[in-house]
Scaffold this motif. Sequence first.
Motif, mmCIF file in Angstrom:
data_model
loop_
_atom_site.group_PDB
_atom_site.id
_atom_site.type_symbol
_atom_site.label_atom_id
_atom_site.label_comp_id
_atom_site.label_asym_id
_atom_site.label_seq_id
_atom_site.Cartn_x
_atom_site.Cartn_y
_atom_site.Cartn_z
ATOM 1 N N ARG A 135 0.829 -1.204 0.000
ATOM 2 C CA ARG A 135 0.000 0.000 0.000
ATOM 3 C C ARG A 135 0.869 1.262 0.000
ATOM 4 O O ARG A 135 0.579 2.228 -0.701
ATOM 5 C CB ARG A 135 -0.927 -0.014 1.220
ATOM 6 C CG ARG A 135 -1.941 1.084 1.232
ATOM 7 C CD ARG A 135 -2.920 0.906 0.109
ATOM 8 N NE ARG A 135 -3.876 1.993 0.069
ATOM 9 C CZ ARG A 135 -4.935 2.004 -0.698
ATOM 10 N NH1 ARG A 135 -5.192 0.987 -1.482
ATOM 11 N NH2 ARG A 135 -5.743 3.012 -0.688
ATOM 12 N N TRP A 149 2.343 1.660 -3.456
ATOM 13 C CA TRP A 149 1.324 2.126 -4.392
ATOM 14 C C TRP A 149 1.070 3.616 -4.196
ATOM 15 O O TRP A 149 0.952 4.359 -5.169
ATOM 16 C CB TRP A 149 0.031 1.326 -4.206
ATOM 17 C CG TRP A 149 -1.067 1.753 -5.116
ATOM 18 C CD1 TRP A 149 -1.220 1.408 -6.419
ATOM 19 C CD2 TRP A 149 -2.155 2.627 -4.788
ATOM 20 N NE1 TRP A 149 -2.355 2.012 -6.924
ATOM 21 C CE2 TRP A 149 -2.952 2.762 -5.945
ATOM 22 C CE3 TRP A 149 -2.546 3.292 -3.636
ATOM 23 C CZ2 TRP A 149 -4.100 3.537 -5.977
ATOM 24 C CZ3 TRP A 149 -3.689 4.072 -3.672
ATOM 25 C CH2 TRP A 149 -4.454 4.184 -4.837
ATOM 26 N N ASN A 150 0.992 4.060 -2.934
ATOM 27 C CA ASN A 150 0.800 5.486 -2.660
ATOM 28 C C ASN A 150 1.961 6.316 -3.196
ATOM 29 O O ASN A 150 1.762 7.410 -3.721
ATOM 30 C CB ASN A 150 0.622 5.737 -1.163
ATOM 31 C CG ASN A 150 -0.775 5.434 -0.693
ATOM 32 O OD1 ASN A 150 -1.743 5.746 -1.359
ATOM 33 N ND2 ASN A 150 -0.881 4.814 0.465
ATOM 34 N N GLN A 151 3.161 5.784 -3.070
ATOM 35 C CA GLN A 151 4.338 6.489 -3.579
ATOM 36 C C GLN A 151 4.259 6.614 -5.106
ATOM 37 O O GLN A 151 4.513 7.688 -5.668
ATOM 38 C CB GLN A 151 5.608 5.753 -3.176
ATOM 39 C CG GLN A 151 6.879 6.420 -3.613
ATOM 40 C CD GLN A 151 8.112 5.653 -3.166
ATOM 41 O OE1 GLN A 151 8.022 4.555 -2.620
ATOM 42 N NE2 GLN A 151 9.260 6.229 -3.406
ATOM 43 N N ARG A 203 1.521 6.481 -6.945
ATOM 44 C CA ARG A 203 0.397 7.352 -7.293
ATOM 45 C C ARG A 203 0.769 8.819 -7.089
ATOM 46 O O ARG A 203 0.382 9.682 -7.870
ATOM 47 C CB ARG A 203 -0.827 6.995 -6.461
ATOM 48 C CG ARG A 203 -2.059 7.766 -6.906
ATOM 49 C CD ARG A 203 -3.318 7.277 -6.256
ATOM 50 N NE ARG A 203 -4.461 7.987 -6.811
ATOM 51 C CZ ARG A 203 -5.464 8.431 -6.091
ATOM 52 N NH1 ARG A 203 -5.508 8.211 -4.789
ATOM 53 N NH2 ARG A 203 -6.462 9.074 -6.664
ATOM 54 N N GLN A 204 1.531 9.108 -6.036
ATOM 55 C CA GLN A 204 1.974 10.482 -5.794
ATOM 56 C C GLN A 204 2.833 10.976 -6.952
ATOM 57 O O GLN A 204 2.733 12.135 -7.363
ATOM 58 C CB GLN A 204 2.745 10.573 -4.472
ATOM 59 C CG GLN A 204 3.179 11.965 -4.111
ATOM 60 C CD GLN A 204 2.005 12.875 -3.781
ATOM 61 O OE1 GLN A 204 0.985 12.436 -3.268
ATOM 62 N NE2 GLN A 204 2.143 14.147 -4.070
ATOM 63 N N ILE A 241 -3.661 10.901 -0.622
ATOM 64 C CA ILE A 241 -2.502 10.011 -0.682
ATOM 65 C C ILE A 241 -1.650 10.170 0.565
ATOM 66 O O ILE A 241 -1.196 9.188 1.157
ATOM 67 C CB ILE A 241 -1.672 10.292 -1.953
ATOM 68 C CG1 ILE A 241 -2.464 9.900 -3.194
ATOM 69 C CG2 ILE A 241 -0.333 9.572 -1.908
ATOM 70 C CD1 ILE A 241 -1.872 10.425 -4.478
ATOM 71 N N ASP A 260 -3.414 8.502 3.523
ATOM 72 C CA ASP A 260 -3.390 7.051 3.386
ATOM 73 C C ASP A 260 -1.997 6.497 3.672
ATOM 74 O O ASP A 260 -1.839 5.480 4.340
ATOM 75 C CB ASP A 260 -3.850 6.667 1.981
ATOM 76 C CG ASP A 260 -4.147 5.189 1.843
ATOM 77 O OD1 ASP A 260 -4.633 4.585 2.819
ATOM 78 O OD2 ASP A 260 -3.916 4.644 0.743
ATOM 79 N N TYR A 261 -0.956 7.185 3.170
ATOM 80 C CA TYR A 261 0.418 6.738 3.403
ATOM 81 C C TYR A 261 0.771 6.810 4.887
ATOM 82 O O TYR A 261 1.372 5.883 5.438
ATOM 83 C CB TYR A 261 1.396 7.586 2.579
ATOM 84 C CG TYR A 261 2.815 7.086 2.671
ATOM 85 C CD1 TYR A 261 3.285 6.139 1.780
ATOM 86 C CD2 TYR A 261 3.683 7.541 3.658
ATOM 87 C CE1 TYR A 261 4.576 5.654 1.856
ATOM 88 C CE2 TYR A 261 4.973 7.074 3.756
ATOM 89 C CZ TYR A 261 5.415 6.129 2.847
ATOM 90 O OH TYR A 261 6.698 5.651 2.952
#
Length: 134
Positions: free
Chosen positions: A15, A18-20, A22-23, A109, A112-113
Motif C-alpha cells: 500500500r 502504491w501510494n508512492q 500514485r503520488q 494520498i 493514506d500513506y
Amino acid sequence: MAITDMPMLAMLRSRMQWNQARQTVIAENVANADTPGFRPHDLAELRVDQATGSPVSTSPGLALTAAGHMAPIGQAEPGVDPRKVKDFEIRPSGNGVNLEDEMMKAGDIQTDYQLAASLYQHSLTTLKIAIGKS
C-alpha cells in the motif's frame, strides 16, 4: 520466513509503495498543468491478495511481463489508467488537468500513506513485544 514477510506487513508495504507511485503520477499531472493537449492520469486502485499480501493485477486482458514489451492499446504504462476528463473540464489548449482535484488526491494520498506507515510501525512494535524484545 522472516518477520517482515508476514502477509499483514506485506500488504502495508504494498500500500505504501502504491501510494508512492500514485503520488508520482499526480505530481506529473500538476507539473503538466499548462502543457497543451495533456490529459491527466491516475493509477488503478490497488488490490491485494489477503492470503499472501502481494498485489493482484487489476488490468483485464493483456499485461506487460517484461520491460521490452509494448503496452496494450490505450494504456500508457502498466497500472496507469487515463482519467476520463469531462468535456467542460478541458481548456481551449486541450489540457484536462484540474489542479483542485489533483491537490485533493495528493492530500488523500498523504493521509493514506501516513496511516499505512503508522500501522506498519505499530505492527513491528507489537511483534517485538510478543517475542520479548521491547
